[in-house]
Design an enzyme around this catalytic site. Structure first.
Site, PDB file in Angstrom:
ATOM      1  N   ARG A   3      39.954 -17.217  52.597  1.00 40.23           N
ATOM      2  CA  ARG A   3      39.638 -17.160  54.036  1.00 40.23           C
ATOM      3  C   ARG A   3      39.781 -18.496  54.763  1.00 40.23           C
ATOM      4  O   ARG A   3      40.377 -18.552  55.848  1.00 40.23           O
ATOM      5  CB  ARG A   3      38.200 -16.641  54.239  1.00 40.23           C
ATOM      6  N   ASP A  19      34.772 -11.335  52.549  1.00 35.90           N
ATOM      7  CA  ASP A  19      35.541 -11.923  51.440  1.00 35.90           C
ATOM      8  C   ASP A  19      36.602 -10.928  50.962  1.00 35.90           C
ATOM      9  O   ASP A  19      36.267  -9.847  50.490  1.00 35.90           O
ATOM     10  CB  ASP A  19      34.550 -12.232  50.308  1.00 35.90           C
ATOM     11  N   CYS A  51      34.682 -21.661  53.278  1.00 38.49           N
ATOM     12  CA  CYS A  51      34.345 -20.381  52.662  1.00 38.49           C
ATOM     13  C   CYS A  51      33.815 -20.668  51.259  1.00 38.49           C
ATOM     14  O   CYS A  51      33.334 -21.769  50.987  1.00 38.49           O
ATOM     15  CB  CYS A  51      35.538 -19.427  52.672  1.00 38.49           C
TER      16      CYS A  51
END
Ligand code: 4NP
Length: 157
Positions: free
Chosen positions: A17, A126, A11
């Site tokens: 994440r 996000d 990420c």
């Protein structure tokens, strides 16, 4: 001879994440006894050496995985040789991974959600700026993706 699967989840910051995707994959692989390596990294250098975001640590713990010892790192050229698969959590991460990929590298590079039938081409949003709720939402996206990935790896031998 095919290599043992080695999966890198990527990420932006490697604190929200991708640590959750790594945790979900480790849990899903353990449940079916799949022998695979897993790690995660960020495309950015913002959080190198830091533990995951406390909200990610809490959600992973809710689902039985301790990620408090994970540490942020940035993806590097040698990852394209060390890992068989590199999965981006969103399109911007994917573009950045492709931009730094050494020519002719052997790793399979794709979006994580490409593993989920019907969700190909979609991103894991996000959650960094959005409080607590999005982290449970992130888990609810990455968990079935991790299970789908494990199933593919387990049946592609
Ligand atoms: P991640 O989330 O890419 O899921 O780890 C973010 C973490 C940190 C920042 C942005 C996104 N940041 O700007 O520091």
């Amino acid at each position: 001879m095919s290599r043992k699967p080695a999966i890198l989840f990527v990420c932006l910051g490697n604190i929200c994440r991708s640590p959750l995707a790594e945790a979900a994959f480790r849990k899903a692989a353990a449940e079916v006894g799949l022998d695979a390596e897993a790690d995660s990294a960020g495309t950015a250098a913002y959080h190198i050496g830091e533990p995951p975001d406390p909200r990610s640590i809490a959600i992973a713990a809710d689902h039985g995985v301790d990620i408090s010892h994970y540490r942020g790192r940035q993806i590097e050229a040698r990852d394209f040789d060390l890992f068989t698969h590199i999965f981006a959590l969103d399109h911007s991460n994917l573009a950045n991974i492709r931009r730094i990929a050494p020519q002719g590298h052997p790793a399979h590079v794709a979006l994580l959600m490409d593993m989920v039938p019907g969700s190909e081409g979609s991103a894991v949003p996000d959650p960094y700026y959005d409080g607590e709720g999005p982290f449970e939402y992130t888990w609810r996206i990455v968990w079935p993706a991790a299970q789908a990935l494990v199933e593919r790896l387990a049946t592609s031998k």
